[in-house]
Enzyme design. Sequence first.
Site, short mmCIF file in Angstrom:
data_model
loop_
_atom_site.label_atom_id
_atom_site.label_comp_id
_atom_site.label_asym_id
_atom_site.label_seq_id
_atom_site.Cartn_x
_atom_site.Cartn_y
_atom_site.Cartn_z
N CYS A 8 72.52 -10.02 10.24
CA CYS A 8 72.18 -11.26 10.98
C CYS A 8 72.30 -10.97 12.48
CB CYS A 8 73.01 -12.45 10.52
SG CYS A 8 74.78 -12.33 10.80
N ASN A 11 76.92 -11.40 13.08
CA ASN A 11 77.75 -10.86 11.99
C ASN A 11 79.08 -11.61 11.83
OD1 ASN A 11 79.34 -7.71 11.03
ND2 ASN A 11 78.21 -9.10 9.75
N CYS A 13 78.64 -15.26 10.77
CA CYS A 13 78.30 -16.43 9.95
C CYS A 13 77.53 -16.01 8.69
CB CYS A 13 77.51 -17.45 10.75
SG CYS A 13 78.42 -18.11 12.17
N ARG A 14 76.22 -15.77 8.82
CA ARG A 14 75.39 -15.60 7.64
C ARG A 14 75.60 -14.29 6.89
NH1 ARG A 14 70.03 -16.50 10.96
NH2 ARG A 14 71.44 -15.44 12.43
N SER A 15 75.53 -13.14 7.60
CA SER A 15 75.58 -11.88 6.84
C SER A 15 76.95 -11.57 6.23
CB SER A 15 75.04 -10.71 7.67
OG SER A 15 75.84 -10.43 8.80
N ASP A 124 70.29 -20.37 11.17
CA ASP A 124 71.56 -19.98 11.78
C ASP A 124 72.45 -21.21 11.91
OD1 ASP A 124 73.60 -18.98 13.30
OD2 ASP A 124 72.30 -17.90 14.68
P1 4NP Z 1 75.21 -15.26 12.71
O1 4NP Z 1 75.43 -16.51 13.68
O2 4NP Z 1 74.09 -14.44 13.27
O3 4NP Z 1 74.84 -15.90 11.40
O4 4NP Z 1 76.54 -14.52 12.65
C1 4NP Z 1 75.63 -16.38 15.05
C2 4NP Z 1 76.89 -16.09 15.52
C3 4NP Z 1 77.11 -15.98 16.89
C4 4NP Z 1 76.06 -16.16 17.76
C5 4NP Z 1 74.79 -16.44 17.29
C6 4NP Z 1 74.58 -16.54 15.93
N1 4NP Z 1 76.29 -16.07 19.18
O5 4NP Z 1 75.35 -16.36 19.95
O6 4NP Z 1 77.38 -15.67 19.60
#
Ligand code: 4NP
Length: 160
Positions: A8, A11, A13-15, A124
Amino acid sequence: MIKVMFVCLGNICRSPLAEAVFAQRVKEQNLEGKLEVESCGTAAYHIGEKPDPRTITVAQHHHIPIDHRAQQLKKEHFNTFDYLIVMDESNASNAKEIEPANATSIMYKLRDFDTENEGSDVADPWFGDEDGFEVCYQTVDRCVDEFLHFLVKKHNLTSA
Ligand code: 4NP
C-alpha cells in the site's frame, strides 16, 4: 515456497491488515510451509512504525493477530517475491516506477480477486473515521479468501 507481498502507500493501514488476514487464513488451512507473506509501502513515511492503532483495533476485533513494522518497497522485492499485491492504482504506478527490467514477480490489485466491484481500489481509510477501517477489513477479508483459493489452485498447494 510461494512468497506474497501486499503493498500500500504507508504500510500502516491496508497492507499490514491484508498480511495479517492472509497469514491467519494460511495458518487455519495448514499451508504455513507453502506460503510466506509480508507487506510494505511505496512511501518511506512510516518505516519502522507499528500499524495505525485503528488497524490494530479492527484486526483484534476480528481475532486476527497483528504484529508488524512498516517497511518500504524496494527494487529487489520484484525478484524475491512471486506476487506483489497492491491496494490501488496509485500503488501500482508508484511500484512500477521502481520496477527493474528483470522483474519476475506478478503484480495484481487485491480487488482483482473481489466478488464485488472486481478490479476497483481498496479505499485508503487513513483520512477517514473508524468505520472506514471496518469497511477495509471486510474488503480485505473477502479478497484474501479468493486470492488464497487462486494460489492453492494455481500452485496445487496441499495442507501439511
Ligand atoms: P496505507 O494508509 O497506505 O493503507 O497504510 C496510509 C497511511 C499513511 C499515509 C497515507 C496512507 N500518510 O500519508 O502518511
